[in-house]
Design a protein around this motif. Sequence first.
Motif, PDB file in Angstrom:
ATOM      1  N   GLU A  16       0.897  -1.325  -0.107  1.00  0.00           N
ATOM      2  CA  GLU A  16       0.016  -0.045   0.043  1.00  0.00           C
ATOM      3  C   GLU A  16       0.929   1.296   0.045  1.00  0.00           C
ATOM      4  O   GLU A  16       1.854   1.182   0.657  1.00  0.00           O
ATOM      5  CB  GLU A  16      -0.928  -0.143   1.439  1.00  0.00           C
ATOM      6  CG  GLU A  16      -1.975   1.129   1.395  1.00  0.00           C
ATOM      7  CD  GLU A  16      -2.847   0.800   2.556  1.00  0.00           C
ATOM      8  OE1 GLU A  16      -3.261   1.971   3.053  1.00  0.00           O
ATOM      9  OE2 GLU A  16      -3.090  -0.051   2.923  1.00  0.00           O
ATOM     10  N   GLN A  18       0.498   5.869  -1.060  1.00  0.00           N
ATOM     11  CA  GLN A  18      -0.240   7.099  -0.969  1.00  0.00           C
ATOM     12  C   GLN A  18      -0.020   7.683  -2.428  1.00  0.00           C
ATOM     13  O   GLN A  18       1.200   7.836  -2.826  1.00  0.00           O
ATOM     14  CB  GLN A  18       0.122   8.072   0.261  1.00  0.00           C
ATOM     15  CG  GLN A  18      -0.054   7.185   1.613  1.00  0.00           C
ATOM     16  CD  GLN A  18      -0.010   8.208   2.721  1.00  0.00           C
ATOM     17  OE1 GLN A  18       0.828   8.835   2.595  1.00  0.00           O
ATOM     18  NE2 GLN A  18      -0.672   7.878   3.873  1.00  0.00           N
ATOM     19  N   ASP A  82      -6.357  10.250   2.976  1.00  0.00           N
ATOM     20  CA  ASP A  82      -6.978   8.828   3.767  1.00  0.00           C
ATOM     21  C   ASP A  82      -8.076   9.085   4.635  1.00  0.00           C
ATOM     22  O   ASP A  82      -8.443   8.072   5.247  1.00  0.00           O
ATOM     23  CB  ASP A  82      -5.682   8.354   4.394  1.00  0.00           C
ATOM     24  CG  ASP A  82      -4.449   7.909   3.615  1.00  0.00           C
ATOM     25  OD1 ASP A  82      -4.912   7.577   2.656  1.00  0.00           O
ATOM     26  OD2 ASP A  82      -3.423   7.715   3.756  1.00  0.00           O
ATOM     27  N   ALA A 152      -8.908   8.284  -1.286  1.00  0.00           N
ATOM     28  CA  ALA A 152      -8.105   7.165  -0.891  1.00  0.00           C
ATOM     29  C   ALA A 152      -8.582   6.281   0.232  1.00  0.00           C
ATOM     30  O   ALA A 152      -8.537   5.093   0.267  1.00  0.00           O
ATOM     31  CB  ALA A 152      -6.687   7.479  -0.707  1.00  0.00           C
ATOM     32  N   ASP A 153      -9.360   7.176   1.285  1.00  0.00           N
ATOM     33  CA  ASP A 153     -10.121   6.216   2.247  1.00  0.00           C
ATOM     34  C   ASP A 153     -10.922   7.328   2.903  1.00  0.00           C
ATOM     35  O   ASP A 153     -10.822   8.573   2.463  1.00  0.00           O
ATOM     36  CB  ASP A 153      -8.976   5.560   3.257  1.00  0.00           C
ATOM     37  CG  ASP A 153      -9.737   4.559   3.928  1.00  0.00           C
ATOM     38  OD1 ASP A 153     -10.966   4.251   3.729  1.00  0.00           O
ATOM     39  OD2 ASP A 153      -9.072   3.620   4.378  1.00  0.00           O
ATOM     40  N   ARG A 177     -13.762   3.908  -2.662  1.00  0.00           N
ATOM     41  CA  ARG A 177     -12.344   4.110  -2.319  1.00  0.00           C
ATOM     42  C   ARG A 177     -11.304   3.671  -3.301  1.00  0.00           C
ATOM     43  O   ARG A 177     -11.432   2.750  -4.132  1.00  0.00           O
ATOM     44  CB  ARG A 177     -12.063   3.035  -1.116  1.00  0.00           C
ATOM     45  CG  ARG A 177     -10.757   2.974  -0.457  1.00  0.00           C
ATOM     46  CD  ARG A 177     -10.645   2.306   0.485  1.00  0.00           C
ATOM     47  NE  ARG A 177     -10.991   0.883   0.476  1.00  0.00           N
ATOM     48  CZ  ARG A 177     -11.426  -0.112   1.030  1.00  0.00           C
ATOM     49  NH1 ARG A 177     -11.600   0.180   2.505  1.00  0.00           N
ATOM     50  NH2 ARG A 177     -11.382  -1.253   0.780  1.00  0.00           N
ATOM     51  N   LYS A 179      -7.500   2.991  -3.501  1.00  0.00           N
ATOM     52  CA  LYS A 179      -6.522   2.643  -2.933  1.00  0.00           C
ATOM     53  C   LYS A 179      -5.564   2.289  -3.533  1.00  0.00           C
ATOM     54  O   LYS A 179      -5.489   1.481  -4.412  1.00  0.00           O
ATOM     55  CB  LYS A 179      -6.800   1.539  -1.930  1.00  0.00           C
ATOM     56  CG  LYS A 179      -5.593   1.135  -0.927  1.00  0.00           C
ATOM     57  CD  LYS A 179      -5.410   2.337   0.020  1.00  0.00           C
ATOM     58  CE  LYS A 179      -6.556   2.049   1.297  1.00  0.00           C
ATOM     59  NZ  LYS A 179      -6.283   3.122   2.242  1.00  0.00           N
TER      60      LYS A 179
END
Length: 366
Positions: A16, A18, A82, A152-153, A177, A179
Amino acid sequence: MPIYELTKDTLRPAMETQFGNEGLYERQHIQQQLKRNIGVLGEDLLVVAEEFGDWLDSARRIDLLCLDREANLVVVELKRTDDGGHMELQALRYAAMISAMTFEQLLETYVARSLPPLSLEDGRARILDFLAWDDVAEDLFAQTTRIVLASADFSKELTTTVMWLNDNYGLDIRCVRLKPYKLDEMLLLDVQQIIPLPEASAFQTQIGVKKRAERQAHSERHDLRYRFWEELLDHAKQKTALHTGRKPSTDNWINSGIGRTGFALTYSVTQHQGRVELDIAYGAGLAAKNKAAFHALKENQATIERVFGEPLDWQELPERESCRICLKTEGGYRSPQSQWPDIHKCMVDAMIRLDRAMRQHVQALP
């Protein structure tokens, strides 16, 4: 939860990451990719404009303004954070601002933002083709404005707010979402609709329709009761000073004093029946006092009913603390409004007689 590269020999997790760590920005990168690949959000949408802000006295801009196959406007708001920030509040403002947009305004926006440029005729043809319309149906256009939040969240506060708005106010807000994951030099994007869950969407839509119908019925009921009481009080003030100063409400009752604490002269109404009553309710925990007063009045039942002019319904209400002495009348707030004057006349006449029959006996109680 990570995603994996699966081969015959290996199962390798992608890590994961960003958007910021990968040098990707909302407007410059994410928005442009979604504009060109709007189906990634899980819907068949027509992108009308990006960075739309063609309204007076506002510098705010919708990331992507879209149209769905049902001719509803769709506000797409993007964030690379996020937690989603306060994107649901922004999107609500945008939805309110464009809710009155007409088909012609949308067409002008679509044509003005199209690359390569389109004529009005070509733009109209494309929109009608997308909607599968032979001609513009203004009464079917933009009956609602939907919202898609892509981030992203999302924070718990945001998702709680969205579910509350959807469940209680019939809004259609979706959270998707986006991600990002990294696998060697390859950047992957996991796209998941988390509100509502895709498998629950149809069911929740049915629930939403039911709740909207319930809210409409609730509002209609309140409006009818308010007007019923308004007309009753207008009639009553011509006949008696009882209930003077009382205002119509959406409740199913209106009461007034009879000159002694714990006693009230009350009009009540249901859909098809009315009632005038003397309520005995000294307060919480005073059931014995209420019952004693009820029985003291009942000792004079014959005299009271002779003055009233007909039998009354003496309700001790053993399951409650309060007691009631009443007369039921025909007709309620859902009776044809042409019948309301007769219903009001009957209720007001009964209330005047109830006051005359009860007042001296209530005053004489120890």
